[in-house]
Design an enzyme around this catalytic site. Structure first.
Site, PDB file in Angstrom:
ATOM      1  N   ARG A 148     -19.208  -4.888  56.195  1.00 16.04           N
ATOM      2  CA  ARG A 148     -19.616  -6.012  57.046  1.00 16.04           C
ATOM      3  C   ARG A 148     -20.663  -6.853  56.309  1.00 16.04           C
ATOM      4  O   ARG A 148     -21.419  -6.362  55.475  1.00 16.04           O
ATOM      5  CB  ARG A 148     -20.217  -5.516  58.367  1.00 16.04           C
TER       6      ARG A 148
ATOM      7  N   TYR B  50     -12.080  -7.149  55.514  1.00 15.24           N
ATOM      8  CA  TYR B  50     -12.601  -5.790  55.689  1.00 15.24           C
ATOM      9  C   TYR B  50     -13.142  -5.493  57.076  1.00 15.24           C
ATOM     10  O   TYR B  50     -13.962  -6.242  57.611  1.00 15.24           O
ATOM     11  CB  TYR B  50     -13.698  -5.496  54.664  1.00 15.24           C
TER      12      TYR B  50
ATOM     13  N   GLY C 166     -15.101  -4.545  60.230  1.00 11.36           N
ATOM     14  CA  GLY C 166     -15.692  -5.329  61.298  1.00 11.36           C
ATOM     15  C   GLY C 166     -15.679  -6.837  61.068  1.00 11.36           C
ATOM     16  O   GLY C 166     -15.820  -7.614  62.012  1.00 11.36           O
TER      17      GLY C 166
ATOM     18  N   LYS D 219     -16.027  -4.995  66.406  1.00 10.79           N
ATOM     19  CA  LYS D 219     -17.420  -5.401  66.593  1.00 10.79           C
ATOM     20  C   LYS D 219     -17.519  -6.813  67.176  1.00 10.79           C
ATOM     21  O   LYS D 219     -18.376  -7.092  68.022  1.00 10.79           O
ATOM     22  CB  LYS D 219     -18.190  -5.303  65.273  1.00 10.79           C
TER      23      LYS D 219
ATOM     24  N   HIS E  65     -22.806   0.230  71.209  1.00 12.44           N
ATOM     25  CA  HIS E  65     -22.349   0.848  69.960  1.00 12.44           C
ATOM     26  C   HIS E  65     -22.515   2.358  70.100  1.00 12.44           C
ATOM     27  O   HIS E  65     -23.375   2.963  69.471  1.00 12.44           O
ATOM     28  CB  HIS E  65     -23.201   0.298  68.806  1.00 12.44           C
TER      29      HIS E  65
ATOM     30  N   SER F 118     -24.726   2.145  62.207  1.00 12.97           N
ATOM     31  CA  SER F 118     -23.530   2.336  61.397  1.00 12.97           C
ATOM     32  C   SER F 118     -23.746   3.413  60.338  1.00 12.97           C
ATOM     33  O   SER F 118     -24.792   3.450  59.686  1.00 12.97           O
ATOM     34  CB  SER F 118     -23.157   1.023  60.716  1.00 12.97           C
TER      35      SER F 118
ATOM     36  N   CYS G 226     -24.281   6.559  60.732  1.00  9.52           N
ATOM     37  CA  CYS G 226     -25.367   7.487  61.067  1.00  9.52           C
ATOM     38  C   CYS G 226     -24.894   8.625  61.970  1.00  9.52           C
ATOM     39  O   CYS G 226     -25.698   9.241  62.669  1.00  9.52           O
ATOM     40  CB  CYS G 226     -26.537   6.741  61.689  1.00  9.52           C
ATOM     41  N   GLY G 227     -23.601   8.882  61.997  1.00 13.69           N
ATOM     42  CA  GLY G 227     -23.149  10.135  62.610  1.00 13.69           C
ATOM     43  C   GLY G 227     -22.413  10.060  63.938  1.00 13.69           C
ATOM     44  O   GLY G 227     -22.218  11.103  64.573  1.00 13.69           O
ATOM     45  N   LYS G 228     -21.961   8.892  64.380  1.00 13.83           N
ATOM     46  CA  LYS G 228     -21.254   8.821  65.677  1.00 13.83           C
ATOM     47  C   LYS G 228     -19.907   9.544  65.638  1.00 13.83           C
ATOM     48  O   LYS G 228     -19.633  10.394  66.490  1.00 13.83           O
ATOM     49  CB  LYS G 228     -21.043   7.357  66.115  1.00 13.83           C
ATOM     50  N   THR G 229     -19.062   9.213  64.654  1.00 11.66           N
ATOM     51  CA  THR G 229     -17.740   9.845  64.601  1.00 11.66           C
ATOM     52  C   THR G 229     -17.895  11.357  64.509  1.00 11.66           C
ATOM     53  O   THR G 229     -17.196  12.113  65.182  1.00 11.66           O
ATOM     54  CB  THR G 229     -16.933   9.307  63.403  1.00 11.66           C
ATOM     55  N   ASN G 230     -18.838  11.805  63.677  1.00 19.78           N
ATOM     56  CA  ASN G 230     -19.018  13.241  63.503  1.00 19.78           C
ATOM     57  C   ASN G 230     -19.526  13.920  64.771  1.00 19.78           C
ATOM     58  O   ASN G 230     -19.082  15.014  65.098  1.00 19.78           O
ATOM     59  CB  ASN G 230     -19.926  13.521  62.305  1.00 19.78           C
TER      60      ASN G 230
ATOM     61  N   ASP H 129     -17.116   5.078  68.600  1.00 18.07           N
ATOM     62  CA  ASP H 129     -17.884   3.937  68.079  1.00 18.07           C
ATOM     63  C   ASP H 129     -18.389   2.977  69.159  1.00 18.07           C
ATOM     64  O   ASP H 129     -19.465   2.434  69.014  1.00 18.07           O
ATOM     65  CB  ASP H 129     -17.030   3.165  67.061  1.00 18.07           C
TER      66      ASP H 129
ATOM     67  N   ARG I 232     -13.017   3.941  54.170  1.00 14.99           N
ATOM     68  CA  ARG I 232     -12.742   4.227  55.583  1.00 14.99           C
ATOM     69  C   ARG I 232     -11.350   4.799  55.778  1.00 14.99           C
ATOM     70  O   ARG I 232     -10.444   4.565  54.980  1.00 14.99           O
ATOM     71  CB  ARG I 232     -12.856   2.922  56.392  1.00 14.99           C
TER      72      ARG I 232
ATOM     73  N   ARG J 228     -31.408   7.260  61.401  1.00 11.00           N
ATOM     74  CA  ARG J 228     -31.433   8.053  60.172  1.00 11.00           C
ATOM     75  C   ARG J 228     -32.818   7.866  59.570  1.00 11.00           C
ATOM     76  O   ARG J 228     -33.120   6.807  59.018  1.00 11.00           O
ATOM     77  CB  ARG J 228     -30.336   7.520  59.246  1.00 11.00           C
TER      78      ARG J 228
ATOM     79  N   ASN K 149     -25.502  20.378  65.802  1.00 11.94           N
ATOM     80  CA  ASN K 149     -26.092  19.386  66.710  1.00 11.94           C
ATOM     81  C   ASN K 149     -25.807  19.736  68.178  1.00 11.94           C
ATOM     82  O   ASN K 149     -26.495  19.264  69.079  1.00 11.94           O
ATOM     83  CB  ASN K 149     -25.571  17.982  66.384  1.00 11.94           C
TER      84      ASN K 149
END
Ligand code: GTP
Ligand code: SPV
Ligand code: MN
Length: 591
Positions: A80, A208, A210, A217, A237, A259, A261-265, A286, A375, A406, A502
């Site tokens: 982005r 690419y 977003g 987004k 978000h 972005s 910083c661990g959302k998908t995980n 997301d 990605r 983070r 977590n």
């Protein structure tokens, strides 16, 4: 020539409003042909084959990665571009200090010049899409016009595209107009502009993520946040995750991290072996659209249908579900290749890269083999933890809201806001190290309120006021927490194992929400003591745990001073309640 019977209405005839807009764009951009996307499986197969034939997509090892493809972006188009992203409201103050602003007339003129004749010799694709389950009252539609077939294929995975979306548009008579052209992929002629008052987006010069997949987004956050404010909901978000405890009770948590910083995980978390009986279900990874329910609780839907996720770092230990998910029918962008055409990336922990993300023989002296913002695009349904409630038209009820960043220092592992109003300050105070998800310096701490700094379609001061008002309207507002999985020791190692572990922190939150877990009262909010967290089977030394759960008053006095400075720029529009809350934290720190 024999023709099939036409039992259905042709796509261009479904919505007059869409047809007229497409016509006006066709005249402006002058493509050699116009193609309306149906969204059927056979159509997607054919469009994919077309890109493989042209060499834009490479088929990956069919034994190890069946149905997987590789796309390489232009090397100067890999993330982005926040400095080239604009919110064009009539009044500059409505966009706020948090956005780049351009006057709508000026922006329209600038974009018109760029789009004029830009699709000569190309096909113009019309992609009607729906954000959210088709039968949800909270779903919203858009139409993206693009000259990139790669964008079409991504939109097909990320949203619900084609005929049903167009029929919904004809029915509701409202849609977001998204006009996109890759142009010449020239960073000097690249702009992503939003007109929230006109429900439209114009994006030029990038293919690419977003920048180009306008449902994500641009629509689901920037335009939707603006609409949500006037309509009484929130576009955030945030991931949405369901946590089933050993007693069989499921609670949903929504969490906003910046972005990469661990959302998908977190959304795809796998419980540690030492927490038997827990199950985790992903609703979204997301974006969350949050509505107050008639029961006084907050309810969330995921407007997306797929994941556009960070590849580097994914391996069977960090996230087995993500690793399994992307072994089939996945579109990879900017990963490296092994000798036998398997995708490879930093942190994979097996295999050897031979070709780098730019298609060159891999040479470590030229940097990483995969781009740090490489990605995967994959349908959510391939996630082994996919929650069937993702399709619920009303969404899922939220038991806790989480903000996070983070940060190698300052922010403890977790703390709980004293109440909703304090929670809005906690969200507004998010700061985080920048990542490769956006072009620019990586690793510098910046303010990223609610993880929405790049995505809020209006003035943050108005946005925080809206958050405060939403809380006041909820009879059962969820508690608000802040987390930081990224604290480091003096040697730069992560203090907290993260990923599956977590869940230990999430479990404490749910117990807090249920009024069951203990905590200590600190100046910044409620923190668990070491004994309040389930640490059975966790390999962490007690000093590290102590450090993770300690508030350093000296650092926090600096932090609040910095926050006060940051909030100042919002001037008169800033809700006084936020400054009151900040003063409360400051006085507790000084007590
Ligand atoms: P966007 O798609 O850009 O919004 O990113 P995201 O917030 O979904 O981040 P994602 O889960 O993809 O993680 C980004 C990077 O952080 C990856 O390289 C992960 O391996 C890493 N990561 C995720 N969770 C943790 C964690 O708990 N601890 C540590 N140390 N790293 C993590
Ligand atoms: C992010 O940057 O937060 C992403 C990737 O999720 S992108 O789609 O490029 O915005
Ligand atoms: Mn994101």
């Amino acid at each position: 020539m024999a023709t099939a019977p036409q039992a259905i209405v042709a796509l261009p005839d479904i919505s007059r409003a869409v047809f007229e807009w497409v016509e006006s764009v066709r005249k402006l951009t002058q493509p050699s042909s116009v193609y309306w996307c149906e969204g059927s499986a056979s159509e997607i197969r054919e469009l994919t084959a077309q890109l493989v034939r042209s060499g834009e997509l490479t088929a990956l090892n069919a034994q190890q990665f069946p149905g997987c493809l590789l796309a390489r972006s232009s090397p100067s188009d890999v993330a982005r571009v926040e400095h080239l992203t604009f919110v064009c409201t009539r009044s500059k103050d409505d966009a706020g200090p948090n956005n780049n602003w351009m006057a709508p007339d000026e922006a329209h003129a600038k974009m018109r010049a760029l789009f004029s004749g830009c699709m000569r010799g190309r096909t113009l694709y019309v992609v009607p899409y729906c954000m959210g389950p088709l039968d949800s009252p909270y779903a919203r539609c858009g139409v993206e016009i693009t000259d990139s077939l790669y964008v079409v294929l991504n939109m097909n995975i990320m949203t619900r595209i084609g005929r049903p979306a167009l029929e919904l548009i004809a029915h509701t008579e409202s849609f977001v107009k998204g006009l996109h052209s890759i142009g010449e992929l020239d960073p000097a002629r690249r702009f992503i502009v939003h007109f929230p008052e006109e429900l439209s987006i114009e994006s030029f010069g990038s293919g690419y993520g977003g920048n180009a997949l306008l449902g994500k987004k641009c629509h689901a956050l920037r335009i939707a946040s603006y609409q949500a404010r006037t309509e009484g909901w929130l576009a955030e978000h945030m991931l949405i995750v369901g946590l089933e405890n050993p007693r069989g009770e499921t609670h949903y948590v929504a969490a906003a991290f910046p972005s990469a910083c661990g959302k998908t995980n977190l959304a795809m978390l796998i419980p540690p072996a030492s927490m038997p009986g827990w199950k985790v279900y992903t609703v979204g990874d997301d974006i969350a659209w949050l509505h107050p329910g008639s029961d006084g609780r907050l309810w969330a839907i995921n407007p997306e249908a797929g994941y556009f996720g960070v590849v580097p770092g994914t391996n069977p230990e960090t996230n087995r579900n993500a690793y399994e998910m992307i072994r089939r029918d996945t579109l990879f962008t900017n990963v490296a290749l092994t000798a036998d055409k398997q995708p490879w990336w930093e942190g994979l922990k097996s295999g050897t890269p031979v070709i780098d993300w730019q298609g060159r023989p891999y040479d470590p002296s030229r940097g990483p083999a995969a781009h740090p913002n490489a990605r995967f695009t994959v349908t959510a349904k391939r996630n082994p933890g996919y929650s069937a409630h993702t399709e619920d038209p009303m969404g899922v009820p939220i038991s806790a809201l989480v903000f996070g960043g983070r940060r190698r220092e300052v922010a403890p592992l977790v703390y709980q806001a004293r109440d909703w109003t304090h929670g809005v300050l906690v969200g507004a105070s998010v700061a985080s190290e920048t990542t490769a998800a956006a072009v620019g310096q990586v690793g510098v701490v910046r303010r990223d309120p609610m993880a929405m700094q790049p995505f809020c379609g209006y003035n943050f001061a108005d946005y925080w006021r809206h958050w405060l008002e939403m809380g006041a309207k909820l009879r059962k507002p969820p508690p608000i927490f802040h987390v930081n999985w990224f604290r480091r020791d003096a040697a730069g190692r992560f203090l907290w194992p993260g990923f599956g572990d977590n869940l230990r922190v999430l479990a404490w939150m749910l117990d807090r929400a249920a009024g069951k877990a203990a905590a200590t009262d600190s100046p910044i909010g409620f923190l668990p003591r070491a004994e309040d967290l389930n640490v059975s089977g966790l390999s962490i030394n007690s000093e590290a745990l102590h450090e993770l759960l300690t508030v350093d008053r000296t650092l926090w006095r600096k932090e609040t001073a910095d926050m006060r400075q940051y909030l100042k720029q919002y001037g008169e529009r800033l809700p006084a309640a936020l400054l009151d809350q900040l003063a409360g934290v400051e006085s507790r720190l000084n007590a």
